[in-house]
Design an enzyme around this catalytic site. Structure first.
Site, short mmCIF file in Angstrom:
data_model
loop_
_atom_site.label_atom_id
_atom_site.label_comp_id
_atom_site.label_asym_id
_atom_site.label_seq_id
_atom_site.Cartn_x
_atom_site.Cartn_y
_atom_site.Cartn_z
N TYR A 80 42.21 77.25 51.59
CA TYR A 80 42.82 77.91 52.95
C TYR A 80 42.73 79.09 53.35
O TYR A 80 43.32 79.76 54.24
CB TYR A 80 44.30 77.32 52.85
CG TYR A 80 44.49 75.66 52.94
CD1 TYR A 80 43.32 74.83 52.99
CD2 TYR A 80 45.71 75.14 53.07
CE1 TYR A 80 43.68 73.25 53.07
CE2 TYR A 80 46.08 73.85 53.34
CZ TYR A 80 44.87 72.91 53.21
OH TYR A 80 45.14 71.61 53.32
N LYS B 203 43.36 70.85 38.39
CA LYS B 203 42.15 70.39 38.28
C LYS B 203 41.25 71.36 37.40
O LYS B 203 40.21 71.63 37.66
CB LYS B 203 41.46 69.85 39.69
CG LYS B 203 40.27 68.91 39.20
CD LYS B 203 40.64 67.71 38.80
CE LYS B 203 39.43 66.52 38.72
NZ LYS B 203 39.65 65.39 38.00
N ASP C 29 44.59 64.44 40.16
CA ASP C 29 44.07 62.99 40.41
C ASP C 29 44.89 62.09 39.55
O ASP C 29 45.32 60.96 40.07
CB ASP C 29 42.56 62.89 40.20
CG ASP C 29 42.22 63.33 38.95
OD1 ASP C 29 42.89 64.10 38.41
OD2 ASP C 29 40.67 63.08 38.59
N ASP D 115 49.37 70.14 49.51
CA ASP D 115 49.28 69.51 51.04
C ASP D 115 49.17 68.17 50.79
O ASP D 115 49.76 67.08 51.19
CB ASP D 115 48.08 70.49 51.73
CG ASP D 115 48.28 70.08 53.02
OD1 ASP D 115 49.44 69.34 53.42
OD2 ASP D 115 47.51 70.53 53.98
N ASP E 26 51.69 64.79 50.88
CA ASP E 26 51.91 63.69 51.99
C ASP E 26 51.54 62.25 51.33
O ASP E 26 52.07 61.32 51.98
CB ASP E 26 50.26 63.99 52.94
CG ASP E 26 50.69 64.88 53.73
OD1 ASP E 26 51.78 65.81 53.76
OD2 ASP E 26 49.68 65.17 54.87
#
Length: 326
Positions: A120, A167, A199, A223, A227
């Protein structure tokens, strides 16, 4: 002493749920002075810019900001606003409230998301008709600042430690730096950490969310994973958030502008009102923050409820019921 609060309703249902939160705040005996500012799609259509300089300056100078939602211009608005308060962490609780039909009613998580870096950071290029690039930015200093906040958060709230989701097995330099910096700070502070690949976390949290409580994440992972957790607790309409900086904060619901129901007066104001409770607590009004949380939980349990929670009440009906409880 009067505290100045910037209010930015934004687009879509932001125009409905943000005034609802202000109405709840005005029902409290707290000396707030509200200043409304503009940002979002409609502002860009009228002025050519989604975030006017006056709005940015106001957010950078007032004690806190309550933000609604924006549409297509989200990246042009919320990223600079987080910069305006020098936010380094996005706090996103994902918990099940009474009366809410949740997929996993045992879910009770808090995501602490790095808020300035990662993908971002805005370093994108279109190099040819066939090739675009994105540069991911991770610094030790920002990761360590997040880790220090996480350590204080778990110590203040009675947690044993936190998980670090990353990750680093693939993004060895960037997520590797993030992981190493966070774990190093926690080790120095004597705070326990456990690592989990992001993951794998996505699978495990759906199967058994009780494995986790506080989860520290890089920007994009925080983010996406928060969600995902929203789906476990009843939807995005139930997730508040806080963008915390050294001196100021910006508080917003996680949901977007929901143009499909904008203007119908049926948007669920709970996430925005709980975000306002987080703002109260950030400003040191802990008792008032708890009163707001208790009032919201009481209405969620007993009704009235908006259509997303299986009811037929309006935004105004729910807001009035919360104010009545206060």
């Amino acid at each position: 002493m009067t505290e100045e609060i910037t209010v930015i309703p934004g687009d879509g249902i932001g125009q409905e749920v943000t005034p609802a939160a202000v109405e709840v705040l005005e029902a409290l005996e707290v000396d707030f002075a509200f200043q409304e500012a503009e940002a979002g799609d409609y502002v860009r259509s009228e002025t050519g810019e989604a975030l006017p300089e006056d709005t940015y300056d106001l957010v950078a100078s007032t004690d806190a900001t309550l933000f609604g939602a924006v549409g297509e211009t989200a990246a042009d608005v919320i990223l600079p606003l987080r910069d305006a308060v020098d936010s380094f962490v996005n706090v996103r609780p994902a918990t099940v409230y009474p009366g809410v039909d949740a997929v996993r009613p045992e879910t009770d998580l808090v995501f602490l998301r790095e808020n300035t870096e990662g993908v971002y950071s805005g370093h994108e290029d279109r190099l040819s008709d066939d090739l675009s690039t994105l540069t991911r930015v991770v610094t030790s200093s920002a990761s360590e600042q997040l880790a220090a906040f996480a350590c204080e958060f778990v110590e203040d709230n009675g947690y044993d430690g936190f998980h670090v989701a990353h990750k680093a097995n693939v993004m060895r330099e960037t997520d590797g730096r993030f992981r190493d910096s966070v774990v190093s700070v926690a080790d120095e502070r004597g705070v326990e950490t456990e690592e989990v690949l992001m993951d794998a976390f996505a699978t495990h949290v759906c199967l058994d969310p009780t494995q986790f409580d506080v989860v520290v994440c890089p920007n994009l992972a925080g983010d996406v994973l928060s969600d995902l957790a929203a789906g476990l607790v009843g939807g995005l309409g139930m997730l508040p958030s806080a963008n915390i900086g050294p001196e100021r904060g910006l508080f917003e619901p996680v949901h977007g502008s929901a143009p499909d129901i904008a203007g119908e007066g049926i948007a669920n104001p709970a996430a925005t009102i709980i975000s306002a409770a987080m703002m109260l607590e950030h400003l040191g009004h802990d008792e008032e923050g708890k009163r707001v949380r208790d009032a919201v939980e009481g209405v969620l349990e007993d009704g009235p409820r908006t259509p997303d929670l299986g009811g037929d009440a309006s935004t105004a009906d729910v807001t009035d019921a919360i104010v009545d409880r206060l």
